[in-house]
Design a protein around this motif. Structure first.
Motif, PDB file in Angstrom:
ATOM      1  N   VAL A  42       0.863  -1.166   0.000  1.00 26.12           N
ATOM      2  CA  VAL A  42       0.000   0.000   0.000  1.00 26.12           C
ATOM      3  C   VAL A  42       0.906   1.224   0.000  1.00 26.12           C
ATOM      4  O   VAL A  42       1.903   1.278   0.716  1.00 26.12           O
ATOM      5  CB  VAL A  42      -0.906  -0.012   1.251  1.00 26.12           C
ATOM      6  N   ALA A  43       0.539   2.181  -0.793  1.00 23.74           N
ATOM      7  CA  ALA A  43       1.349   3.385  -0.903  1.00 23.74           C
ATOM      8  C   ALA A  43       1.477   4.064   0.456  1.00 23.74           C
ATOM      9  O   ALA A  43       0.492   4.149   1.200  1.00 23.74           O
ATOM     10  CB  ALA A  43       0.728   4.340  -1.913  1.00 23.74           C
ATOM     11  N   PRO A  44       2.666   4.553   0.809  1.00 29.06           N
ATOM     12  CA  PRO A  44       2.854   5.217   2.111  1.00 29.06           C
ATOM     13  C   PRO A  44       1.950   6.438   2.281  1.00 29.06           C
ATOM     14  O   PRO A  44       1.487   6.713   3.380  1.00 29.06           O
ATOM     15  CB  PRO A  44       4.323   5.630   2.111  1.00 29.06           C
ATOM     16  N   GLU A  45       1.654   7.120   1.173  1.00 27.35           N
ATOM     17  CA  GLU A  45       0.767   8.283   1.262  1.00 27.35           C
ATOM     18  C   GLU A  45      -0.630   7.847   1.693  1.00 27.35           C
ATOM     19  O   GLU A  45      -1.287   8.512   2.481  1.00 27.35           O
ATOM     20  CB  GLU A  45       0.671   9.012  -0.089  1.00 27.35           C
ATOM     21  N   ARG A  46      -1.070   6.713   1.158  1.00 26.22           N
ATOM     22  CA  ARG A  46      -2.396   6.206   1.522  1.00 26.22           C
ATOM     23  C   ARG A  46      -2.436   5.808   2.991  1.00 26.22           C
ATOM     24  O   ARG A  46      -3.423   6.073   3.689  1.00 26.22           O
ATOM     25  CB  ARG A  46      -2.758   5.017   0.640  1.00 26.22           C
ATOM     26  N   LEU A  47      -1.378   5.167   3.464  1.00 26.17           N
ATOM     27  CA  LEU A  47      -1.321   4.783   4.873  1.00 26.17           C
ATOM     28  C   LEU A  47      -1.382   6.007   5.778  1.00 26.17           C
ATOM     29  O   LEU A  47      -2.099   6.014   6.787  1.00 26.17           O
ATOM     30  CB  LEU A  47      -0.051   3.980   5.161  1.00 26.17           C
ATOM     31  N   MET A  48      -0.622   7.034   5.435  1.00 25.29           N
ATOM     32  CA  MET A  48      -0.622   8.259   6.245  1.00 25.29           C
ATOM     33  C   MET A  48      -1.994   8.915   6.224  1.00 25.29           C
ATOM     34  O   MET A  48      -2.478   9.407   7.245  1.00 25.29           O
ATOM     35  CB  MET A  48       0.441   9.240   5.732  1.00 25.29           C
ATOM     36  N   GLN A  49      -2.650   8.899   5.067  1.00 27.12           N
ATOM     37  CA  GLN A  49      -3.982   9.495   4.956  1.00 27.12           C
ATOM     38  C   GLN A  49      -4.999   8.705   5.775  1.00 27.12           C
ATOM     39  O   GLN A  49      -5.829   9.286   6.467  1.00 27.12           O
ATOM     40  CB  GLN A  49      -4.416   9.557   3.480  1.00 27.12           C
ATOM     41  N   GLU A  50      -4.927   7.360   5.717  1.00 29.14           N
ATOM     42  CA  GLU A  50      -5.829   6.527   6.515  1.00 29.14           C
ATOM     43  C   GLU A  50      -5.629   6.800   8.000  1.00 29.14           C
ATOM     44  O   GLU A  50      -6.583   6.882   8.763  1.00 29.14           O
ATOM     45  CB  GLU A  50      -5.576   5.043   6.240  1.00 29.14           C
TER      46      GLU A  50
END
Length: 180
Positions: A42-50
């Motif tokens: 999973v993209a790190p940006e997506r993880l941070m956003q979640e």
């Protein structure tokens, strides 16, 4: 090391004549697909956003109406109290564990948000949050934060095998199409 059972030359020749004309069998490797879908990286940006989205639900000022008598427990309004009973009895075994030992309140809040997001992403219904005993700060705050999140169906003090009164078992809501 001595060989206990040695064949005599007659048995060896009998075996060789019986297997003449045969060939080795090639091993077919069969791989069984996993039961649960594995999500690739999973993209790190997506993880941070979640994580940011999930921690948005947590407020330190909001005080939900939790019953302070007995073990820590909560059931979302409109859900069956039988789910809470199954959590108490240990019918659900957690698939994900979160250890909050040594974290600050802000870090713990973010980690709980990330756990809930991970549960939904990985289709995990039950998880364990280990807050520990310590100075009772995280032990008091964790249930207040969890009760505010709309994806938490219920939580209950964990049975002894999952941490006892130093941990909480949580049930995370799944979308209807992901529950199958």
């Amino acid at each position: 090391m001595k060989k206990k059972y040695q064949l005599n030359s007659e048995d060896i020749s009998l075996f060789r004549t019986s297997v003449t004309g045969t060939r080795r069998i090639a091993q077919d490797t069969i791989s069984h697909p996993p039961k649960r879908k594995k999500i690739n990286l999973v993209a790190p940006e997506r993880l941070m956003q979640e994580q940011a989205d999930a921690s948005y639900y947590f407020s330190d000022e909001f005080q939900p109406n939790l019953d302070m008598e007995g073990p820590t427990r909560y059931i979302r309004e409109g859900d069956s109290h039988y789910e809470l009973k199954k959590l108490r009895r240990g019918d659900y075994s957690p698939e994900l564990f979160l250890d909050l030992h040594g974290l600050t309140q802000l870090q713990a809040k973010q980690e709980i948000g990330a756990l809930i997001a991970a549960c939904r992403r990985e289709h995990v219904y039950c998880a364990c949050v280990m807050h520990g005993h310590g100075k009772h700060i995280l032990k008091q705050q964790a249930p207040l934060w969890l009760a505010q999140h709309p994806d938490i169906i219920a939580f209950h003090q964990a049975p002894k095998e999952w941490g006892g009164n130093a941990a909480l078992l949580i049930l995370v809501a799944m979308d209807e199409f992901t529950r199958r």
